[in-house]
Scaffold this active site. Structure first.
Site, PDB file in Angstrom:
ATOM      1  CG  MET A 134      -1.951   1.130   1.169  1.00 25.41           C
ATOM      2  SD  MET A 134      -2.656   1.458   2.787  1.00 25.41           S
ATOM      3  CE  MET A 134      -1.289   2.281   3.562  1.00 25.41           C
ATOM      4  CB  CYS A 135       1.705   3.673  -1.989  1.00 22.90           C
ATOM      5  SG  CYS A 135       2.759   2.284  -2.405  1.00 22.90           S
ATOM      6  N   GLY A 136       0.869   5.883  -0.102  1.00 25.08           N
ATOM      7  CA  GLY A 136       0.243   7.186  -0.168  1.00 25.08           C
ATOM      8  C   GLY A 136       0.754   7.856  -1.421  1.00 25.08           C
ATOM      9  CG  ASN A 138      -2.742   3.003  -2.500  1.00 16.82           C
ATOM     10  OD1 ASN A 138      -2.274   2.066  -1.875  1.00 16.82           O
ATOM     11  ND2 ASN A 138      -3.776   3.696  -2.065  1.00 16.82           N
TER      12      ASN A 138
END
Length: 638
Positions: A1-3, A79
């Site tokens: 997951m990412c921002g 993401n």
């Protein structure tokens, strides 16, 4: 997951940094604590500038910092998780795989074909340098958050933002398709416009023109008047990853129903469910459901980055093992089935964290909450196992802990006993997460309000706060009868959202069925998944992601949804049966097949009531009211 975040400005009078809030950067870093990078792209001859900011939570393959850039000036922010549709090797990273595949696309149709093939949650931002285009969007269900904000010559995209009473307001990017901005054309005209490529079913009664008219009308309502939204000239669409909902209503009972089902005693008991399973075709259907749901859970708990010495499943669990997977856990039917399936696939030496949240019962309720009889009446359980679970608890702990014995805590403990009976070799960490009114107010103001934003209802506040504290995973676990502080190390958090929406689990479904019959119920079920992205999923992704953890939704796996969509409503639920049986009937039957008993006949109880957050501050509000508490914000400590 990412921002992920991108700012594009067409104006020479402002730089991208003028629109990139340091508080937003702080929120993005919390989502992606393992790597943070920024990249600025200035195209002088066209007078536009782009900022790309990527923040990575490392979960699979090799660590891959974002944003990615290649020699052709293509830039990518991702993401998401690819669970199927595009091959990702065990040591590969899906961000790199997706970027490589995108750079090979020679047309708009190629890009749409790639995203149509994906199975799993995603949001993305892709700068196509060779064509001066910016692509972005969310998956079909909107399982990953993406917000947008516009002014005349600026567009901002981000996974999460912060509330501000001044300036343009943020909105969630609709999960209606993929959007494209032709930066060359926009820079020339000094004004922004969007092109939409909507989702459509591979086989549908609607024409492409009807789809475009419907989607354009819906999406345009939330856009500023000065941002035109147009269809792509080629009328290209993405292919939906699920099949349409089966809305057929049988005029007569089918062969399966005619045999034995009509003779079953419809009392709320495990025996009633076992009688349903005595009908062969019912049992076969339930096992098909178990198989597809089990595979969905398997995809979501394996493939995580684990130490090499932790891969064998035959080692007994030890107190020093680290949990990689957690479940938002109330002891209700949804979380019990998810936990039982996770147990089948998580390596045996790993604990599974069961995250159970409770909000302190008000002072004037203390005397009531200590009464076992009152608790049984309030929870509406006629379940011997749950009663025994409460009676046998060691309550010699501090007296104030009794006032965290909310309904979900009681059913959670009972559920823990069932899971231990299923697999006594597993370490089940039942994490008691206790929240006082003081801490609720403090953390809502500092953090949770900004994550719920741009949503703003009382329901969003209640669910958002409950999920934030639960997914943080800070509480107590019992160690030889003594409660000890514990903080969950799990980066993956499984949640049961999607079960109620597809299986008629809410009270509104019973009202709808009573008033409008099966046809009305089908219509309501159809609306549920259409609006789940805007009602739930973006919010929950922002909430859980704030702890550097990733929300995963097995009930919203594309194969699970397609399987359930293929069934007529009568195979999934029977609202002529009482609460605790009729709603989510197919899931209750699956639970009994696992060996779960008491939890299989628990009636639906929403988290805001089960955790008692809804009773903590105001009893007079409606769920749909705008929540005034969400407006009392401060970003000083974000």
């Amino acid at each position: 997951m990412c921002g992920i975040c991108c700012v594009v400005t067409l104006s020479n009078q402002h730089t991208v940094h003028d629109f990139f809030n340091k508080d937003v950067l702080s929120c993005l870093k919390r989502r992606g604590p393992d790597s943070s990078q920024q990249l600025i792209k200035t195209v002088s001859d066209l007078s536009y500038e782009c900022l790309f900011s990527g923040h990575v939570l490392h979960l699979r393959g090799l660590m891959t910092p974002q944003p990615l850039e290649d020699a052709n000036n293509n830039i990518f922010l991702w993401n998401g998780e690819i669970f199927d549709g595009v091959h990702v090797g065990s040591l590969e990273n899906d961000t790199e795989i997706m970027f490589h595949r995108l750079t090979l696309c020679n047309s708009e149709a190629d890009i749409l074909s790639l995203f149509s093939s994906l199975r799993g949650p995603w949001s993305f931002i892709y700068y196509q340098g060779s064509r001066d285009c910016l692509w972005f969007g969310r998956d079909y269900f909107g399982r990953r958050s993406l917000l947008w904000q516009f002014s005349n010559e600026v567009v901002c995209l981000t996974s999460v933002s912060v509330y501000s009473e001044s300036g343009s307001q943020w909105r969630e990017v609709p999960a209606s398709g993929i959007f494209k901005i032709d930066l060359k054309a926009c820079a020339t005209s000094k004004s922004l416009s969007l092109t939409l490529f909507p989702w459509k079913y591979s086989s549908t009664e609607k024409t492409v023109e009807e789809i475009f008219i419907s989607v354009l009308d819906r999406v345009s309502k939330d856009l500023p008047n000065y941002i035109p939204l147009v269809t792509n000239e080629s009328k290209l669409c993405l292919t939906a990853p699920v099949i349409p909902l089966n809305k057929t209503i049988s005029e007569a009972l089918d062969e399966c129903q005619c045999t034995d089902v009509s003779n079953i005693n419809h009392t709320v008991s495990v025996e009633t469910l076992q009688a349903f399973l005595g009908v062969e075709c019912k049992k076969k259907l339930v096992h098909q459901f178990i198989d597809v749901l089990s595979e969905a859970v398997k995809k979501r708990v394996l493939g995580l980055f684990r130490d090499k010495d932790e891969k064998r499943r035959d080692i007994p669990s030890t107190s020093t093992s680290k949990a990689h997977v957690a479940v938002l856990f109330s002891g209700g039917i949804d979380s019990m089935v998810i936990a039982a399936l996770a147990d089948q696939h998580v390596p045996m030496e790993e604990p599974i964290d069961l995250l159970n949240v409770a909000f302190m019962i008000k002072e004037q309720s203390k005397q009531k909450c200590t009464s076992k009889k009152h608790i049984d009446q309030e929870i509406q359980l006629d379940l011997l196992s749950c009663q025994e679970s409460y009676k046998n608890l060691d309550v010699k702990t501090d007296d104030h802990l009794v006032c965290f014995d909310v309904p979900d805590r009681i059913t959670g403990r009972a559920g823990l006993k069932e899971l231990k009976a299923l697999n006594p070799l597993r370490t089940w960490n039942f994490v008691e997460i206790n929240v006082t009114l003081e801490e609720l107010k403090r953390m809502r103001q500092q953090r949770v309000s900004h994550l719920i934003y741009p949503l703003e209802t009382v329901l969003d506040d209640s669910i958002g706060c409950a999920v934030w504290f639960a997914s943080r995973g800070e509480g107590f676990i019992s160690n030889q009868g003594e409660l000890k502080p514990y903080r969950s190390s799990a980066k993956v958090v499984l949640t049961g959202i999607g079960a109620d929406e597809q299986l008629a689990g809410y009270s509104r479904h019973r009202v709808c069925f009573k008033n409008y019959g099966l046809e009305g119920l089908n219509k309501e079920i159809g609306m549920e998944l259409d609006r789940i992205s805007s009602r739930n999923l973006g919010r929950d992704d922002r909430i859980i992601g704030d702890h550097g953890k990733e929300a995963r939704f097995p009930f919203l796996d594309e194969d699970v949804v397609s399987f359930l969509n293929s069934l007529p409503i009568s195979e999934k639920a029977d609202l002529t049966l009482p609460r605790g049986i009729g709603e989510k009937l197919i899931l209750r039957l699956a639970a009994v097949e696992f060996g779960l008993t008491a939890s299989a006949i628990l009636p639906k109880r929403a988290v805001q009531f089960g955790s008692r957050i809804a009773k903590l501050e105001s009893n007079s509000e409606k769920a749909s009211d705008t929540c005034s508490r969400l407006k009392l914000l401060s970003v000083d400590e974000v």
